[in-house]
Design an enzyme around this catalytic site. Structure first.
Site, PDB file in Angstrom:
ATOM      1  CE  LYS A   1      48.023  -9.141  -8.324  1.00  0.00           C
ATOM      2  NZ  LYS A   1      48.555  -8.610  -9.584  1.00  0.00           N
TER       3      LYS A   1
ATOM      4  CG  ASP B   1      47.520  -5.580 -12.005  1.00  0.00           C
ATOM      5  OD1 ASP B   1      47.888  -4.723 -11.180  1.00  0.00           O
ATOM      6  OD2 ASP B   1      47.482  -6.804 -11.745  1.00  0.00           O
TER       7      ASP B   1
END
Ligand code: ATR
Length: 280
Positions: free
Chosen positions: A68, A104
């Site tokens: 990420k 997210d």
């Protein structure tokens, strides 16, 4: 021949990921000719893979642990949310350029909006337990929704202090053992630690002073009802479980790649629960 778009989730290891099940469900539901694969990418191969991604077959992908942050130097364009959160979970190719964002925080908000409509109307003060990668997205989300005080309590207080340095004075850092004292002034409590997850010890937060309107949520969804959520329910306050965050964070990526904003419906939720062996 109808063009079939290729996407997937890139991580290491990747076999545990439920993203192929989620996106596969939507591809079938909307009858879209596309694919979504689990793509195992060893850390030592990541540099080359991301460097050439835009020239390859995939139109986009989700990025998960441990890539990420590693993907960031390979992006041509990075959206504001990803910059603020410091991590990327969704990429796509546009005009030969590699774009990246983070969904997210949208997953967190989408889950609460769906599970407890109007939850943020008068909410101003939150308690976030934990100060890791997941907490960053959630703190960003709470700032976007106008929260004025975000207490961040963490075992390692230095990481909570880093959140204040990064996000500013709305964030108030604390040691985890001081969290009990803060419960009574909060409109929202969020667990972002791994405490309460299957095989882990539970979170020991006293809910003695919890306010009747306080909403409690947990990013842990194995088990679906964590000990924290169970205790909150016993106190009679509203709760939202963490599974919806996983489902809602997936939707913006699907829309980006396939042009349809998919619905998070109960059939999808049941499909994932069945896969987890927790069908209800
Ligand atoms: P994630 O990206 O899922 O947030 P992470 O960055 O490893 O993962 O963060 C995990 C969080 O759970 C951290 O806040 C961590 O506290 P530390 O920063 O002190 O490590 C918290 N955590 C994990 N195990 C814990 C435990 N046994 N007791 C208290 N907090 C714990």
């Amino acid at each position: 021949m109808v063009e079939s778009k290729k996407t997937g989730v890139i991580g290491w290891p990747i076999s545990h990921s439920r993203s192929p099940l989620i996106h596969g469900y939507w591809l079938k539901t909307y009858n879209i000719p596309g694919s979504y694969e689990a793509i195992a990418l060893a850390p030592e191969k990541a540099e080359l893979f991301f460097k050439d991604f835009a020239k390859g077959d995939y139109i986009g992908a989700n990025i998960t642990i441990p890539h990420k942050v590693a993907v960031i130097p390979h992006l041509d364009v990075m959206e504001e949310a990803a910059k603020a959160i410091g991590a990327v979970n969704t990429i796509w190719v546009e005009d030969g350029k590699l774009h990246g964002t983070n969904t997210d925080w949208l997953g967190f908000l989408g889950n609460l909006d769906a599970g407890c409509a109007g939850w943020d109307k008068t909410a101003k003060t939150a308690l976030v337990l934990g100060a890791g990668g997941a907490a960053r997205g959630i703190i960003y989300a709470l700032i976007q929704r106008g929260f004025q005080q975000i207490h961040v309590a963490n075992r390692t207080i230095a990481r909570a202090q880093e959140m204040q340095t990064h996000f500013g004075s709305a964030v108030l850092p604390h040691a985890l053992e001081d969290a009990d004292k803060l419960v009574g002034e909060c409109d929202l409590i969020v667990n972002t630690t791994s405490l309460g997850m299957e095989k882990n010890p539970p979170l020991t937060l006293s809910l003695e002073t919890i306010r009747p309107h306080c909403l409690v949520t947990d990013i842990v969804y194995t088990p679906l009802e964590t000990p924290l959520l169970r205790r909150a329910k016993d106190k009679g306050v509203k709760t939202v479980d963490g599974l919806g965050m996983l489902l809602h964070q997936a939707a913006p990526g699907f829309e980006r790649w396939f042009g349809v904003y998919p619905t998070v419906d109960d059939e999808l939720r049941q499909l994932i629960l069945k896969d987890m062996g927790q069908a209800q």
